[in-house]
Write an enzyme that holds these catalytic residues in place. Structure first.
Site, PDB file in Angstrom:
ATOM      1  N   LYS A 242     -13.657   2.634  -9.705  1.00 36.64           N
ATOM      2  CA  LYS A 242     -13.340   2.397  -8.280  1.00 36.64           C
ATOM      3  C   LYS A 242     -13.756   3.613  -7.436  1.00 36.64           C
ATOM      4  O   LYS A 242     -14.286   3.455  -6.329  1.00 36.64           O
ATOM      5  CB  LYS A 242     -11.834   2.116  -8.124  1.00 36.64           C
ATOM      6  CG  LYS A 242     -11.359   1.986  -6.684  1.00 36.64           C
ATOM      7  CD  LYS A 242     -11.879   0.747  -5.967  1.00 36.64           C
ATOM      8  CE  LYS A 242     -11.422   0.736  -4.512  1.00 36.64           C
ATOM      9  NZ  LYS A 242     -11.882  -0.414  -3.754  1.00 36.64           N
TER      10      LYS A 242
ATOM     11  N   LYS B 124      -8.406   8.365   2.241  1.00 38.59           N
ATOM     12  CA  LYS B 124      -7.539   8.598   1.071  1.00 38.59           C
ATOM     13  C   LYS B 124      -8.364   8.531  -0.210  1.00 38.59           C
ATOM     14  O   LYS B 124      -8.244   9.384  -1.097  1.00 38.59           O
ATOM     15  CB  LYS B 124      -6.435   7.533   1.081  1.00 38.59           C
ATOM     16  CG  LYS B 124      -5.470   7.550  -0.065  1.00 38.59           C
ATOM     17  CD  LYS B 124      -5.584   6.434  -1.074  1.00 38.59           C
ATOM     18  CE  LYS B 124      -5.778   5.040  -0.636  1.00 38.59           C
ATOM     19  NZ  LYS B 124      -5.919   4.054  -1.701  1.00 38.59           N
TER      20      LYS B 124
END
Ligand code: NAD
Length: 298
Positions: free
Chosen positions: A172, A240
């Site tokens: 990811k 983030k």
């Protein structure tokens, strides 16, 4: 495992449609979120509600979390009234949030001490992928656990086992490097072309057919040159992810020179109050640097 009872924690933009697909597929669901309105929406769809993560874990065989960031996963899994206080040996804990790979591993180690089987399964495909059950699910963990849980993943999208626990989060992170760098590249191309006198919609159309074709141009190009930056995936969440990526590069001693520049561009967008724009809104930062707006006149 014949249809296990599923616990779903974190009913936000992603968790609500994901949990509804599981209910519609005939699974019994028990859910929890700190926001009551989100819980009410999912109980109205057929789930039962629990009062804490611990209570979810006491009632379910497979527990899924879909919360914002690493500290939220640590709180839900290991904190006071957390999953670890209620979960039984031999049951499954699957975190599908995007978090630091190191935290996926450390939470998994704590769960393993209780005999809990863990997978990390972050997703890509966004809110639309969650609604259409077409998420790409990048899984880390043991093959047996993956095969047991795969029928559940299949209801939400397409799952691939990438390696041991934490590997889903690594893949990811790789995904988010590519998307962030591509958004920055597309933004520079649109800004350059527009300031040099070309209507940017023509850039979107032509580049979409050559080697420069990419998902960002395909899915966001037209919206970008129309100035439509409604989320989608917010700048705040991609920032983030970039923080996770830079830390992971540091952990593994991998220099990420290109990503570090894009990280600072996202930081600029945050500082300038653009955190709630779609991540393609990074274009506005590049536009400010060039002193123009890359908008189509067509
Ligand atoms: P969101 O902020 O909409 O939802 C998160 C939910 O978790 C909220 O409802 C919040 O109340 C709840 N929550 C937080 N801490 C909790 C706790 N301790 N116990 C119970 N509930 C808690 O976020 P989202 O957009 O649904 O994203 C969830 C995750 O999926 C993030 O890690 C994000 O990076 C990732 N992701 C999002 C997208 C997207 O397009 N939105 C795409 C891919 C991946």
């Amino acid at each position: 495992m014949a249809k296990p009872k599923i616990g779903f924690i974190g009913l936000g933009i992603m968790g609500r449609p994901m949990s509804k697909h599981l209910i519609n597929a005939g699974y019994e669901l028990v859910v929890y979120d700190i926001v009551e309105a989100s819980v009410n929406e999912i109980t109205a769809a057929g789930a039962s509600a629990a009062g804490s993560c611990k209570e979810v874990a006491e009632q379910a065989d497979v527990i899924i979390t879909m919360v914002p960031d690493s500290p939220d996963v640590e709180a839900a899994a290991l904190g006071e009234n957390g999953i670890i206080e209620g979960i039984s040996e031999g049951n499954y804990y699957i975190d599908m949030s995007t978090i630091a790979p190191s935290v996926a591993v450390s939470v998994g180690e704590k769960m393993a001490e209780k005999g809990v089987l863990c997978l990390d399964g972050p997703v890509s495909g966004g809110d639309v992928g969650a609604q259409n059950a077409t998420l790409s699910i990048m899984v880390g963990g043991e093959e047996d656990a993956f095969n047991t849980i795969k029928p559940i993943f299949d209801i939400m999208g397409n799952a691939v086992l990438c390696g041991p626990l934490g590997s889903g989060q690594i893949v990811k992170a790789c995904n988010q490097v590519l998307v962030a760098v591509t958004i920055a590249g597309v933004s520079e191309a649109l800004t350059l072309g527009t300031k040099a006198g070309v209507d940017p919609i023509n850039i979107v159309k032509v580049l979409g057919g050559g080697l420069a074709r990419c998902g960002v141009l395909e899915n966001r190009g037209e919206r970008m040159v129309n100035g439509d930056f409604d989320p989608g995936f917010r700048i705040r969440l991609h920032y983030k992810d970039l923080n996770i990526i830079m830390k992971t590069g540091n952990d593994y001693q991998v220099p990420l020179p290109v990503t570090s520049v894009v990280h600072e561009l996202f930081n600029t967008a945050m500082v300038q109050g653009r955190s709630e724009l779609d991540h393609s809104g990074l274009l506005t930062v590049l536009e400010d640097l060039a002193g123009i707006e890359a908008r189509t006149k067509q």
